[in-house]
Motif scaffolding. Structure first.
Motif, PDB file in Angstrom:
ATOM      1  N   ARG A 428      45.706  42.484  37.793  1.00 26.74           N
ATOM      2  CA  ARG A 428      46.469  43.717  37.617  1.00 26.74           C
ATOM      3  C   ARG A 428      45.888  44.526  36.455  1.00 26.74           C
ATOM      4  NH1 ARG A 428      51.231  43.171  35.690  1.00 26.74           N
ATOM      5  NH2 ARG A 428      51.053  41.003  34.974  1.00 26.74           N
ATOM      6  N   VAL A 429      46.106  45.820  36.532  1.00 24.56           N
ATOM      7  CA  VAL A 429      45.651  46.683  35.441  1.00 24.56           C
ATOM      8  C   VAL A 429      46.515  46.423  34.214  1.00 24.56           C
ATOM      9  CG1 VAL A 429      44.833  48.456  37.013  1.00 24.56           C
ATOM     10  CG2 VAL A 429      47.182  48.553  36.185  1.00 24.56           C
ATOM     11  N   PRO A 430      45.999  46.691  33.024  1.00 26.08           N
ATOM     12  CA  PRO A 430      46.810  46.471  31.816  1.00 26.08           C
ATOM     13  C   PRO A 430      48.037  47.381  31.806  1.00 26.08           C
ATOM     14  CG  PRO A 430      44.479  46.783  31.281  1.00 26.08           C
ATOM     15  CD  PRO A 430      44.637  47.161  32.703  1.00 26.08           C
ATOM     16  N   GLU A 431      49.079  46.895  31.190  1.00 27.87           N
ATOM     17  CA  GLU A 431      50.262  47.726  31.027  1.00 27.87           C
ATOM     18  C   GLU A 431      50.020  48.766  29.930  1.00 27.87           C
ATOM     19  OE1 GLU A 431      53.734  45.380  30.412  1.00 27.87           O
ATOM     20  OE2 GLU A 431      53.375  44.076  32.142  1.00 27.87           O
ATOM     21  N   ALA A 432      50.937  49.721  29.844  1.00 30.99           N
ATOM     22  CA  ALA A 432      50.779  50.786  28.845  1.00 30.99           C
ATOM     23  C   ALA A 432      50.835  50.194  27.438  1.00 30.99           C
ATOM     24  CB  ALA A 432      51.877  51.831  29.025  1.00 30.99           C
ATOM     25  N   PRO A 433      49.852  50.457  26.614  1.00 31.24           N
ATOM     26  CA  PRO A 433      49.869  49.919  25.245  1.00 31.24           C
ATOM     27  C   PRO A 433      51.036  50.484  24.431  1.00 31.24           C
ATOM     28  CG  PRO A 433      47.666  50.667  25.857  1.00 31.24           C
ATOM     29  CD  PRO A 433      48.607  51.177  26.906  1.00 31.24           C
ATOM     30  N   VAL A 434      51.379  49.769  23.367  1.00 25.63           N
ATOM     31  CA  VAL A 434      52.443  50.187  22.445  1.00 25.63           C
ATOM     32  C   VAL A 434      51.788  50.529  21.112  1.00 25.63           C
ATOM     33  CG1 VAL A 434      54.568  49.498  21.287  1.00 25.63           C
ATOM     34  CG2 VAL A 434      54.104  48.702  23.621  1.00 25.63           C
ATOM     35  N   ILE A 435      52.040  51.741  20.646  1.00 27.78           N
ATOM     36  CA  ILE A 435      51.457  52.172  19.380  1.00 27.78           C
ATOM     37  C   ILE A 435      52.142  51.431  18.240  1.00 27.78           C
ATOM     38  CG2 ILE A 435      51.003  54.137  17.881  1.00 27.78           C
ATOM     39  CD1 ILE A 435      49.473  54.187  20.496  1.00 27.78           C
ATOM     40  N   ASP A 436      51.357  50.866  17.333  1.00 28.65           N
ATOM     41  CA  ASP A 436      51.876  50.182  16.151  1.00 28.65           C
ATOM     42  C   ASP A 436      52.176  51.228  15.088  1.00 28.65           C
ATOM     43  OD1 ASP A 436      52.480  48.599  14.006  1.00 28.65           O
ATOM     44  OD2 ASP A 436      50.804  47.212  14.280  1.00 28.65           O
ATOM     45  N   THR A 437      53.456  51.568  14.949  1.00 36.09           N
ATOM     46  CA  THR A 437      53.838  52.639  14.029  1.00 36.09           C
ATOM     47  C   THR A 437      53.660  52.253  12.568  1.00 36.09           C
ATOM     48  OG1 THR A 437      56.135  51.889  14.062  1.00 36.09           O
ATOM     49  CG2 THR A 437      55.492  53.514  15.699  1.00 36.09           C
ATOM     50  N   GLN A 438      53.583  50.973  12.272  1.00 41.00           N
ATOM     51  CA  GLN A 438      53.457  50.542  10.890  1.00 41.00           C
ATOM     52  C   GLN A 438      52.017  50.621  10.384  1.00 41.00           C
ATOM     53  OE1 GLN A 438      56.153  49.858   9.077  1.00 41.00           O
ATOM     54  NE2 GLN A 438      57.383  50.340  10.904  1.00 41.00           N
ATOM     55  N   LEU A 448      44.415  54.877  14.352  1.00 44.86           N
ATOM     56  CA  LEU A 448      45.366  54.580  15.427  1.00 44.86           C
ATOM     57  C   LEU A 448      45.288  53.097  15.762  1.00 44.86           C
ATOM     58  CD1 LEU A 448      47.374  55.793  17.535  1.00 44.86           C
ATOM     59  CD2 LEU A 448      45.419  56.019  19.082  1.00 44.86           C
ATOM     60  N   CYS A 449      46.440  52.453  15.796  1.00 44.58           N
ATOM     61  CA  CYS A 449      46.503  51.017  16.070  1.00 44.58           C
ATOM     62  C   CYS A 449      47.532  50.790  17.162  1.00 44.58           C
ATOM     63  CB  CYS A 449      46.879  50.250  14.804  1.00 44.58           C
ATOM     64  SG  CYS A 449      46.793  48.454  15.003  1.00 44.58           S
ATOM     65  N   TRP A 450      47.255  49.843  18.043  1.00 50.58           N
ATOM     66  CA  TRP A 450      48.150  49.567  19.174  1.00 50.58           C
ATOM     67  C   TRP A 450      48.077  48.101  19.545  1.00 50.58           C
ATOM     68  CZ3 TRP A 450      43.579  52.256  19.439  1.00 50.58           C
ATOM     69  CH2 TRP A 450      42.555  51.664  20.171  1.00 50.58           C
ATOM     70  N   ARG A 451      48.934  47.733  20.500  1.00 55.15           N
ATOM     71  CA  ARG A 451      48.935  46.367  21.036  1.00 55.15           C
ATOM     72  C   ARG A 451      49.439  46.433  22.483  1.00 55.15           C
ATOM     73  NH1 ARG A 451      53.454  46.723  17.770  1.00 55.15           N
ATOM     74  NH2 ARG A 451      55.455  46.365  18.844  1.00 55.15           N
ATOM     75  N   LEU A 452      49.065  45.408  23.225  1.00 55.57           N
ATOM     76  CA  LEU A 452      49.545  45.315  24.603  1.00 55.57           C
ATOM     77  C   LEU A 452      50.911  44.634  24.634  1.00 55.57           C
ATOM     78  CD1 LEU A 452      46.372  44.273  26.637  1.00 55.57           C
ATOM     79  CD2 LEU A 452      47.577  46.463  26.739  1.00 55.57           C
ATOM     80  N   PRO A 453      51.773  44.995  25.578  1.00 59.10           N
ATOM     81  CA  PRO A 453      53.066  44.318  25.689  1.00 59.10           C
ATOM     82  C   PRO A 453      52.873  42.849  26.059  1.00 59.10           C
ATOM     83  CG  PRO A 453      53.042  46.371  26.944  1.00 59.10           C
ATOM     84  CD  PRO A 453      51.632  46.089  26.549  1.00 59.10           C
TER      85      PRO A 453
END
Length: 551
Positions: A428-438, A448-453
């Motif tokens: 499956r394709v990756p899910e929408a990343p979540v931006i790391d607000t901290q 810009l920093c993010w993580r996958l669910p």
């Protein structure tokens, strides 16, 4: 020159005739009843807006036990031609809905019948299996009697029959065999006549002589659309119920508070909408043809891609099978070697025990040695023999097989592997990343920093898109700047414009393709040294000014 112009005119006429003939042939599928697959005859409009022949609808209801209760929305008076010989032969060839769909349909009965009082609190209704949309539509208590006839569709069918000469000439229904070709029709008598039969059945000086002759036809329709409830001509349209109503229907409680307009207004509005839509379609024929070509190309590409996917899956599964086969051979070889080593040890132990039996070579040799009387010679021979006898005696007293017969240590634990094989599925394709607000901020650079669910398929790389939002909008689609194939879960955008608002988003990619974008985040680059940190979602930011310069 004249001959050339005549030939060009003739060619144009023939092309027009071919286009008309093609259009007519293509239109024929719109005029076929979904039940009997023949041209509509007295079609009824179902609540789902699909059409069905009245005779077909009656037969379908008869299959459900509604015999004699189907109702007739346009009860026709007895005509001179209503004889068994003129009835349609389609009834014996009609294809009915499948029985499993009929089993799902509602309860028997409608109207009044023994055991039921009129006006019951919970009246049963008739459900009709629409063969077009494959759904069960509610006809109400009155069944087919509450439906309108589609007179427009009847006229279209008749014009189509006349244009393509379906069924040949229309014959007089009153002539003695052989019948003559019909020249007139009578809406009041609902029959077609030749000249002589028309005069015979419309004698001078009688009321029938006032009947107005029409063109011969196979289907007689009422002059206007009548309300099935009150047999009055419909004059209004209820937008709330989306149903034509007469004057009596208009004042009934069931339409209280409904938005009702004159039928002329509904006619003009629907005609304008249909004309506009049809004009748009006809004006975009090139676009339609282009889209058809794109769809056909997509079909071809789908066939090729599907075959490639099948081959790829087969190859991968064959690869798994080859690895398993290699592992199987290795494990079987290890078991075989262990088995041979144990068999050799057990065979040697058997030979040692057999040497202890009476009559064996070792016992007989020991008995012969005991007969030796020469003491030095006896000591010399008995010393070696005693060691052998001692080992055999010890083995006899502490008997234990030299090797175990169990191969439990060779059992495989394939639980994890079976679970993995069971869960083997398409990537499956990756899910929408979540931006790391901290950890996301903007200064003289944007970090810009993010993580996958959790439980998201892995991403091989990411695409970061950003643009300014505080600049005047340019004509055309919004242009994003991209940073392709970003490895890891962070990106650094250098040299942003100061005092500007940037919107950023990111999406992951793997072998299955690109996933969904993350939610847009907004960052404001400060005009002076400072750090602006993201707080929350939807672009709400907090700015932290530093007392000193950050260098």
């Amino acid at each position: 020159m004249a001959e050339g112009e005549d030939m060009q005119t003739f060619t144009s006429i023939m092309d027009a005739l071919v286009r008309i003939s093609t259009s007519m042939k293509n239109m024929e599928k719109e005029l076929l009843c979904p039940v009997c697959q023949e041209m509509y005859k007295q079609p009824l409009v179902l609540p789902c807006t699909h059409n069905v022949c009245q005779a077909c609808a009656r037969e379908v209801l008869g299959q459900q036990g509604y015999i004699g209760h189907g109702g007739d929305p346009s009860s026709e008076p007895t005509s001179p031609a209503s004889t068994p010989s003129t009835r349609s032969p389609r009834l014996s060839r009609r294809t009915l809905p499948k029985p499993d769909r009929l089993d799902r349909l509602l309860k028997s009965g409608f109207g009044t019948y023994p055991g039921r009082k009129r006006g019951a609190l919970h009246p049963q209704v008739i459900m009709f299996p629409c063969p077009a949309c494959q759904g069960d539509v509610e006809l109400g208590e009155r069944g087919l009697a509450g439906l309108f006839r589609n007179l427009t569709l009847e006229r279209v069918v008749e014009r189509y029959r006349q244009s393509v000469s379906v069924g040949g000439a229309i014959l007089c229904q009153l002539c003695k065999p052989p019948p003559l070709e019909a020249t007139k029709g009578c809406t009041e008598c609902r029959a077609t006549f030749c000249n002589e039969c028309f005069k015979l059945f419309h004698p001078w000086g009688t009321q029938k002589a006032q009947h107005e002759p029409t063109l011969p036809t196979l289907s007689f329709r009422p002059k206007g659309l009548m309300c099935p409830d009150h047999k009055e001509e419909v004059t209004h349209y209820c937008k709330t119920c989306q149903r034509l109503v007469c004057q009596l229907c208009r004042v009934r409680r069931t339409h209280s508070g409904h938005k009702i307009t004159p039928v002329l207004s509904a006619y003009q509005a629907l005609k304008d909408k249909l004309t506009k839509s049809l004009t748009y379609i006809l004006g975009n024929q090139d676009t339609v043809q282009t889209q058809i070509c794109e769809l056909e190309e997509a079909v071809r590409h789908t066939e090729v891609s599907g075959q490639q996917a099948k081959e790829e899956v087969s190859q991968l599964v064959r690869g798994l099978g080859a690895v398993l086969e290699e592992k199987r051979a290795s494990l079987l070889q290890a078991i075989e070697e262990c088995q041979q080593e144990r068999l050799a040890r057990l065979s040697a132990q058997i030979q040692e025990h057999r040497s202890l039996l009476d009559g064996s070579g070792l016992v007989g040799y020991a008995q012969e040695v005991l007969k030796e009387t020469d003491q030095p010679c006896f000591v010399q021979a008995a010393k070696q023999l005693h060691n052998r006898i001692a080992r055999a005696t010890e083995a006899l007293q502490t008997f234990r097989p030299a090797a175990s017969s169990s191969f439990r240590h060779c059992q495989l634990d394939v639980g994890r592997e079976m679970k993995l094989l069971t869960e083997l599925n398409f990537l499956r394709v990756p899910e929408a990343p979540v931006i790391d607000t901290q950890r996301t901020f903007a200064y003289d650079q944007i970090f810009l920093c993010w993580r996958l669910p959790p439980h998201s398929p892995p991403a091989w790389h990411y695409t970061v898109e950003f643009r300014r939002t505080d600049v005047p909008a340019q004509p055309g689609p919004t242009r994003w700047q991209r940073r392709e194939e970003v490895r890891g879960t962070s990106a650094l955008l250098e040299n942003p414009d100061t005092g500007s608002v940037y919107v950023l988003r990111v999406r992951g990619c793997n072998k299955a393709g690109y996933g969904e974008y993350s939610e847009d985040v907004h960052l404001h680059t400060p005009p002076a040294p400072g750090i602006q940190k993201l707080a929350g979602r939807g672009g709400v930011c907090l700015q932290f000014q530093l007392l000193g310069r950050l260098r």
